[in-house]
Write an enzyme that holds these catalytic residues in place. Sequence first.
Site, mmCIF file in Angstrom:
data_model
loop_
_atom_site.group_PDB
_atom_site.id
_atom_site.type_symbol
_atom_site.label_atom_id
_atom_site.label_comp_id
_atom_site.label_asym_id
_atom_site.label_seq_id
_atom_site.Cartn_x
_atom_site.Cartn_y
_atom_site.Cartn_z
ATOM 1 N N GLU A 194 7.021 -4.348 -40.894
ATOM 2 C CA GLU A 194 8.446 -3.988 -40.980
ATOM 3 C C GLU A 194 8.974 -3.555 -39.604
ATOM 4 O O GLU A 194 10.169 -3.567 -39.363
ATOM 5 C CB GLU A 194 8.613 -2.877 -42.031
ATOM 6 C CG GLU A 194 10.031 -2.465 -42.363
ATOM 7 C CD GLU A 194 10.874 -3.459 -43.156
ATOM 8 O OE1 GLU A 194 10.303 -4.335 -43.818
ATOM 9 O OE2 GLU A 194 12.113 -3.362 -43.089
ATOM 10 N N TYR A 200 12.676 3.076 -42.646
ATOM 11 C CA TYR A 200 11.216 2.973 -42.763
ATOM 12 C C TYR A 200 10.632 2.325 -41.503
ATOM 13 O O TYR A 200 9.671 2.833 -40.908
ATOM 14 C CB TYR A 200 10.866 2.144 -44.015
ATOM 15 C CG TYR A 200 9.396 1.821 -44.131
ATOM 16 C CD1 TYR A 200 8.525 2.673 -44.790
ATOM 17 C CD2 TYR A 200 8.873 0.655 -43.569
ATOM 18 C CE1 TYR A 200 7.166 2.380 -44.889
ATOM 19 C CE2 TYR A 200 7.527 0.355 -43.660
ATOM 20 C CZ TYR A 200 6.671 1.217 -44.315
ATOM 21 O OH TYR A 200 5.338 0.927 -44.390
ATOM 22 N N SER A 233 3.115 -1.188 -39.527
ATOM 23 C CA SER A 233 3.657 -2.151 -40.503
ATOM 24 C C SER A 233 4.410 -3.297 -39.845
ATOM 25 O O SER A 233 5.095 -3.108 -38.828
ATOM 26 C CB SER A 233 4.615 -1.385 -41.419
ATOM 27 O OG SER A 233 5.479 -2.269 -42.087
HETATM 28 N N1 GDD Z 1 11.202 -3.980 -54.067
HETATM 29 C C1 GDD Z 1 11.986 -5.001 -54.390
HETATM 30 N N2 GDD Z 1 12.630 -5.013 -55.594
HETATM 31 N N3 GDD Z 1 12.136 -6.012 -53.499
HETATM 32 C C2 GDD Z 1 12.924 -7.049 -53.849
HETATM 33 C C3 GDD Z 1 13.589 -7.117 -55.075
HETATM 34 C C4 GDD Z 1 13.449 -6.038 -55.994
HETATM 35 O O1 GDD Z 1 14.010 -6.016 -57.076
HETATM 36 N N4 GDD Z 1 14.293 -8.282 -55.107
HETATM 37 C C5 GDD Z 1 14.071 -8.904 -53.962
HETATM 38 N N5 GDD Z 1 13.239 -8.178 -53.175
HETATM 39 C C6 GDD Z 1 12.810 -8.535 -51.822
HETATM 40 C C7 GDD Z 1 13.107 -7.460 -50.797
HETATM 41 O O2 GDD Z 1 14.476 -7.481 -50.401
HETATM 42 C C8 GDD Z 1 12.151 -7.879 -49.674
HETATM 43 O O3 GDD Z 1 12.745 -8.873 -48.894
HETATM 44 C C9 GDD Z 1 10.959 -8.462 -50.437
HETATM 45 O O4 GDD Z 1 11.402 -8.659 -51.785
HETATM 46 C C10 GDD Z 1 9.724 -7.575 -50.441
HETATM 47 O O5 GDD Z 1 10.100 -6.293 -50.865
HETATM 48 P P1 GDD Z 1 8.987 -5.163 -51.188
HETATM 49 O O6 GDD Z 1 7.970 -5.690 -52.122
HETATM 50 O O7 GDD Z 1 9.736 -3.945 -51.585
HETATM 51 O O8 GDD Z 1 8.220 -4.984 -49.796
HETATM 52 P P2 GDD Z 1 8.771 -4.801 -48.289
HETATM 53 O O9 GDD Z 1 8.543 -6.083 -47.557
HETATM 54 O O10 GDD Z 1 10.125 -4.245 -48.259
HETATM 55 O O11 GDD Z 1 7.797 -3.669 -47.725
HETATM 56 C C11 GDD Z 1 6.395 -3.730 -47.940
HETATM 57 O O12 GDD Z 1 5.762 -4.366 -46.856
HETATM 58 C C12 GDD Z 1 5.792 -3.651 -45.614
HETATM 59 C C13 GDD Z 1 5.061 -4.518 -44.578
HETATM 60 O O13 GDD Z 1 5.937 -5.491 -44.093
HETATM 61 C C14 GDD Z 1 5.893 -2.297 -48.145
HETATM 62 O O14 GDD Z 1 4.550 -2.341 -48.575
HETATM 63 C C15 GDD Z 1 5.927 -1.500 -46.857
HETATM 64 O O15 GDD Z 1 5.320 -0.226 -47.076
HETATM 65 C C16 GDD Z 1 5.140 -2.294 -45.806
HETATM 66 O O16 GDD Z 1 5.094 -1.591 -44.590
#
Ligand code: GDD
Length: 321
Positions: A127, A151, A125
């Site tokens: 991440e 993670y 990832s």
């Molecule tokens: N989930 C979520 N919920 N994220 C939020 C929110 C909310 O209410 N508000 C803002 N965000 C911001 C998070 O702080 C982050 O910066 C961004 O939106 C994306 O969050 P997510 O959609 O939860 O994805 P992620 O980037 O943390 O993780 C995803 O991508 C990774 C690859 O970079 C996941 O799919 C991981 O499994 C994956 O490895």
Amino acid sequence: MKKALITGISGQDGSYLAEYLLDLGYEVHGIIRRSSVAENQDSRIAHLNDKIYTYYGDMLDTASLTSIMLKVQPDEIYNLAAMSHVRISFDIPSFTIQTNGLAVLNLLEVYRLFAPNAKFYQASSSEMFGNSVDDDGIQRLTTPMTPVSPYGCAKLLAFNLVRHYRHAYGLHACNGILFNHESPRRGSNFVTNKVVKAAVEIKKGLRDKLELGNLDSYRDWGHSKDYVRAMHKIINHDVADEWIVSTGETWSVRDLVEYVFSKLDMDWKDYVVQNPKFMRPEELKYLKGDSQRSRDTLGWEPEYTFHSMLDEMIENWMNKL
Ligand code: GDD
């Protein structure tokens, strides 16, 4: 007929990958984790029930992995199973490290001992980069990996283990470093689908506000369907290696919200409020990946854009709600 074994087959990527491999003529086997709500176990793959073989198993139960590996004897193993939510990994750090890190070691051992001629794909990832970024604002294979979440730490452990097993035992084990990827099948607690679902609910008068965390983080968002094609190309390249899969475009959460609400003829500022509950103790602020080598060497290209992907997600909720 090639046999594929997919851990995490009931997830977003697992379900699209299963469809893609079936179309290519594969025999598809997958591991499903037991859930108390039976419908949650296979809602994304129910339509494939008579085409795929599924088994109950768990990444934390090495005996189950061993018995499935011995039974299936796969040609290709795709390890997509994980606790995939970054913010929740701060709440359950130990479980996350065990499932996304240590369990990958156990799966690699089972692979090495019982199916060493198979090819192995690990869902690594973006991440793992944390807040590391090259001077030109891009992450690539040479960018240092300094994860900022349990993670990310677990995924980095697994990434290194896969590389180590390749070097130490000559296994065909590869890592796809995938940047964020979404679709109508995305869980609705990830930001894209959370925003789209809530905006459609607001449009239809079913709710009146949307609570979010950080609006100022940036992500490189692609479509899961495009990214599972990359997984298949990665595992089937002659040389097992590490690969980046990304669009190379970056957008902020604010851009995402603005686009989705304006598509539905609404002003997001009238509905979106921030709630600290959705902030992270440490945030990965910015992602933009360089996938040029994957495009040149594997011949991979994404078909969706950020906007066409969101349009598909909007249409999905408009029809569903
Ligand atoms: N989930 C979520 N919920 N994220 C939020 C929110 C909310 O209410 N508000 C803002 N965000 C911001 C998070 O702080 C982050 O910066 C961004 O939106 C994306 O969050 P997510 O959609 O939860 O994805 P992620 O980037 O943390 O993780 C995803 O991508 C990774 C690859 O970079 C996941 O799919 C991981 O499994 C994956 O490895």
